[in-house]
Design a protein around this motif. Structure first.
Motif, PDB file in Angstrom:
ATOM      1  N   GLU A 205      -1.727 -11.302  -4.504  1.00 25.29           N
ATOM      2  CA  GLU A 205      -2.550 -10.093  -4.525  1.00 25.29           C
ATOM      3  C   GLU A 205      -4.018 -10.409  -4.248  1.00 25.29           C
ATOM      4  O   GLU A 205      -4.711  -9.619  -3.606  1.00 25.29           O
ATOM      5  CB  GLU A 205      -2.388  -9.379  -5.871  1.00 25.29           C
ATOM      6  CG  GLU A 205      -0.986  -8.814  -6.080  1.00 25.29           C
ATOM      7  CD  GLU A 205      -0.924  -7.772  -7.177  1.00 25.29           C
ATOM      8  OE1 GLU A 205      -1.975  -7.501  -7.811  1.00 25.29           O
ATOM      9  OE2 GLU A 205       0.170  -7.220  -7.408  1.00 25.29           O
ATOM     10  N   ARG A 206      -4.487 -11.557  -4.723  1.00 17.85           N
ATOM     11  CA  ARG A 206      -5.879 -11.932  -4.424  1.00 17.85           C
ATOM     12  C   ARG A 206      -6.063 -12.193  -2.935  1.00 17.85           C
ATOM     13  O   ARG A 206      -7.099 -11.848  -2.361  1.00 17.85           O
ATOM     14  CB  ARG A 206      -6.280 -13.160  -5.243  1.00 17.85           C
ATOM     15  CG  ARG A 206      -6.606 -12.850  -6.698  1.00 17.85           C
ATOM     16  CD  ARG A 206      -7.286 -14.026  -7.368  1.00 17.85           C
ATOM     17  NE  ARG A 206      -6.383 -15.156  -7.517  1.00 17.85           N
ATOM     18  CZ  ARG A 206      -5.661 -15.397  -8.601  1.00 17.85           C
ATOM     19  NH1 ARG A 206      -5.733 -14.577  -9.636  1.00 17.85           N
ATOM     20  NH2 ARG A 206      -4.866 -16.450  -8.664  1.00 17.85           N
ATOM     21  N   SER A 210      -7.231  -8.026  -3.614  1.00 19.30           N
ATOM     22  CA  SER A 210      -7.311  -7.379  -4.922  1.00 19.30           C
ATOM     23  C   SER A 210      -8.317  -8.104  -5.816  1.00 19.30           C
ATOM     24  O   SER A 210      -8.352  -9.333  -5.863  1.00 19.30           O
ATOM     25  CB  SER A 210      -5.935  -7.370  -5.596  1.00 19.30           C
ATOM     26  OG  SER A 210      -6.035  -6.855  -6.913  1.00 19.30           O
ATOM     27  N   ILE A 212      -8.481  -7.056  -9.130  1.00 15.23           N
ATOM     28  CA  ILE A 212      -7.963  -6.797 -10.475  1.00 15.23           C
ATOM     29  C   ILE A 212      -7.351  -8.086 -11.022  1.00 15.23           C
ATOM     30  O   ILE A 212      -6.591  -8.755 -10.317  1.00 15.23           O
ATOM     31  CB  ILE A 212      -6.915  -5.669 -10.438  1.00 15.23           C
ATOM     32  CG1 ILE A 212      -7.530  -4.400  -9.845  1.00 15.23           C
ATOM     33  CG2 ILE A 212      -6.362  -5.390 -11.829  1.00 15.23           C
ATOM     34  CD1 ILE A 212      -6.542  -3.269  -9.660  1.00 15.23           C
ATOM     35  N   LYS A 216      -1.551  -5.271  -9.855  1.00 16.06           N
ATOM     36  CA  LYS A 216      -2.078  -3.915  -9.699  1.00 16.06           C
ATOM     37  C   LYS A 216      -1.139  -2.860 -10.276  1.00 16.06           C
ATOM     38  O   LYS A 216      -1.586  -1.924 -10.940  1.00 16.06           O
ATOM     39  CB  LYS A 216      -2.339  -3.627  -8.213  1.00 16.06           C
ATOM     40  CG  LYS A 216      -3.494  -4.402  -7.625  1.00 16.06           C
ATOM     41  CD  LYS A 216      -3.830  -3.920  -6.227  1.00 16.06           C
ATOM     42  CE  LYS A 216      -2.692  -4.220  -5.261  1.00 16.06           C
ATOM     43  NZ  LYS A 216      -3.041  -3.830  -3.865  1.00 16.06           N
ATOM     44  N   SER A 220      -1.838  -0.305 -13.445  1.00 10.82           N
ATOM     45  CA  SER A 220      -1.756   1.158 -13.386  1.00 10.82           C
ATOM     46  C   SER A 220      -0.855   1.705 -14.489  1.00 10.82           C
ATOM     47  O   SER A 220      -1.132   2.768 -15.057  1.00 10.82           O
ATOM     48  CB  SER A 220      -1.240   1.594 -12.012  1.00 10.82           C
ATOM     49  OG  SER A 220       0.106   1.191 -11.806  1.00 10.82           O
ATOM     50  N   GLU A 257       5.367   2.096  -2.265  1.00 17.26           N
ATOM     51  CA  GLU A 257       4.248   2.635  -3.032  1.00 17.26           C
ATOM     52  C   GLU A 257       4.794   3.651  -4.034  1.00 17.26           C
ATOM     53  O   GLU A 257       5.198   4.750  -3.667  1.00 17.26           O
ATOM     54  CB  GLU A 257       3.230   3.295  -2.102  1.00 17.26           C
ATOM     55  CG  GLU A 257       2.440   2.317  -1.252  1.00 17.26           C
ATOM     56  CD  GLU A 257       1.476   1.485  -2.078  1.00 17.26           C
ATOM     57  OE1 GLU A 257       1.081   1.950  -3.166  1.00 17.26           O
ATOM     58  OE2 GLU A 257       1.126   0.380  -1.648  1.00 17.26           O
TER      59      GLU A 257
END
Length: 496
Positions: A205-206, A210, A212, A216, A220, A257
């Motif tokens: 993800e990085r 991202s 976060i 992610k 959420s 998604e």
């Protein structure tokens, strides 16, 4: 369009079937050889076979009417392997039986994980084109630890239709184009979240940009639970809808998604629990299990509390970040005890097994370890500010801890209402109710009070001594901000 597709698929299979009595010389009258296009997608919850609590799984595939066997690649150090490999098996006849055996790869002798045997006779008549999940089974009467399931995509086709498919490869663009015509579901893409090492997910993800510190999607889920779910009765204690949770997990792992705006809170909580339980290694890593569980957190002195903090801060950054978010969510939930009926004890029962477990958690139940794990979770929650936000172990910090001892003594003298030098059960019950409400930890249950009272009644005479009470208060509630809150809220009614 769906009806037309089903009709074409039916016609496709029927045309491929042998016609023994046909005398026509047309191309369609020739007996077409059927083939099985098999995609080995993934396995879940395999039994650990290696000393590290994991396995190196692979599958061996054999069609009874074919020649030889085929193998998937070995996936290292996991109990939830994702192979996503496609094989073309032929010839497929009314007598064909498919056998898939899952093994753990070792240097000298591989370990048996389980097997699945599928009778394909009905599929040669009716066709098949779907994803199915099968429970792994053992080998006859052998005493082996077998668990887990394997997910396969089975598709019956005419052999010539798939001549160009490379075996042991993921589905090619040609197969994807063919799947749009014939309904073959492409394998799951490499977006897996569940069952994947947290560090690997964060690295992925990085690299995608991202910022976060935790996954992610999990962020959420926690955010929505914190904002809208903390008043839900029995949150984390009551299970969500299994079908909904499984479908959500499936979609997330396919890279879809997923909108969680309309998902029920119990389903989201169950999804979060499922994610944590399927991590290859717990948030508080295996190497800390014996270190943190060997001592009872409620009996720790100042040095032991600093040791707990030191060990937690040595965890990988992503582990720390996710643990912090879970503890913050826990604090939000127990503050709303009046609505959700979930106090700290209840949350520790639900959450403590999800952040730390033994490598051999399937070997049996250790009741003592379970109790200590619950108390560790409670200590982490109560000492959240100290562990994650308070920096320094110098003399000033030790002076603050010494101040906690004085505060504990003052509390003891305040609630020892008859002044006999000990705190009996009624006095302790009044204290426990007022302090938990002061710290916004919710209404204590009679079981909570009874358990804590028995813990502090070191002489087993029905009374708590000042020394035992002060030591417990320093270890579990010694943070200065908590003491200040207690002092301010009780000053009026207790005459401090």
């Amino acid at each position: 369009r769906q009806t037309s597709a089903r009709f074409l698929h039916f016609l496709f299979v029927q045309l491929a079937m042998p016609r023994k009595n046909s005398k026509s010389s047309s191309a369609l009258s020739v007996e077409a050889e059927l083939t099985l296009v098999l995609t080995v997608i993934e396995a879940k919850n395999l039994a650990p076979k290696d000393s590290n609590g994991l396995s190196d799984p692979y599958c061996v595939i054999r069609l009874s009417t074919g020649k030889g066997t085929k193998k998937t690649h070995v996936i290292k150090k996991t109990l939830n392997p994702l192979w996503n490999e496609t094989f073309v098996l032929s010839p497929l006849t009314d007598e064909s039986v498919l056998k898939i055996t899952c093994w753990d790869a070792d240097l000298f002798s591989d370990d048996f994980e389980g097997q699945v045997t599928i009778d394909l006779s009905t599929y040669t008549k009716n066709g098949i084109n779907e994803i199915r999940t099968y429970q792994l089974e053992g080998r006859g009467k052998r005493k082996e630890v077998i668990r887990g399931e394997i997910t396969l995509n089975l598709f019956v086709a005419v052999k010539d239709s798939f001549n160009d498919i490379p075996e042991r490869e993921k589905i090619t663009p040609d197969m994807k184009r063919m799947s749009s015509l014939q309904g073959l579901a492409p394998p799951i893409p490499q977006f897996k979240l569940f069952g994947e090492p947290l560090g690997e997910v964060m690295k992925r993800e990085r690299s995608a940009g991202s910022l976060i510190p935790i996954p992610k999607f999990i962020a959420s889920v926690i955010e929505r639970l914190s904002k809208e779910g903390v008043t839900t009765v029995g949150l984390f204690r009551t299970s969500g809808n299994h079908v909904v949770v499984s479908e959500l997990k499936h979609q997330v792992d396919r890279g879809v998604e997923v909108s969680i705006k309309d998902i029920a809170m119990q389903d989201l909580a169950s999804l979060l629990k499922k994610y944590l339980s399927e991590l290859p290694e717990p948030l508080i890593t295996y190497e800390l299990y014996d270190i943190l569980i060997v001592q009872d957190p409620s009996e720790n002195d100042e040095e032991q509390l600093y040791k707990i903090k030191s060990h937690i801060l040595q965890l990988p950054k992503e582990n720390q970040a996710l643990l912090k978010e879970l503890l913050k969510l826990t604090k939000d939930i127990i503050r709303n005890f009046a609505h959700n009926k979930m106090n700290l004890s209840g949350m520790s029962i639900c959450m403590s097994p999800l952040i730390l477990w033994d490598r051999n958690r399937d070997s049996g139940v250790n009741l003592q370890a379970i109790e200590r794990l619950k108390m560790l979770f409670q200590t982490l929650t109560l000492q959240y500010d100290f562990i994650f936000d308070f920096v320094g172990t110098d003399a000033s910090s030790r002076n603050r801890s010494a101040s906690a001892v004085n505060e504990g003594s003052k509390l003891f003298l305040t609630y020892d209402t008859n002044g006999d030098g000990v705190m009996d059960r009624p006095e302790f019950e009044v204290f426990y109710h007022e302090i938990l409400f002061t710290l916004e930890l919710g209404e204590p249950s009679p079981e909570d009070i009874d358990k804590t009272f028995k813990l502090l009644d070191v002489n087993k005479d029905g009374n708590i001594t000042q020394k035992a009470f002060t030591k417990w208060w320093k270890a579990t509630h010694g943070k200065c901000s908590l003491r200040r809150k207690v002092r301010n809220k009780l000053a009026g009614s207790r005459g401090w």
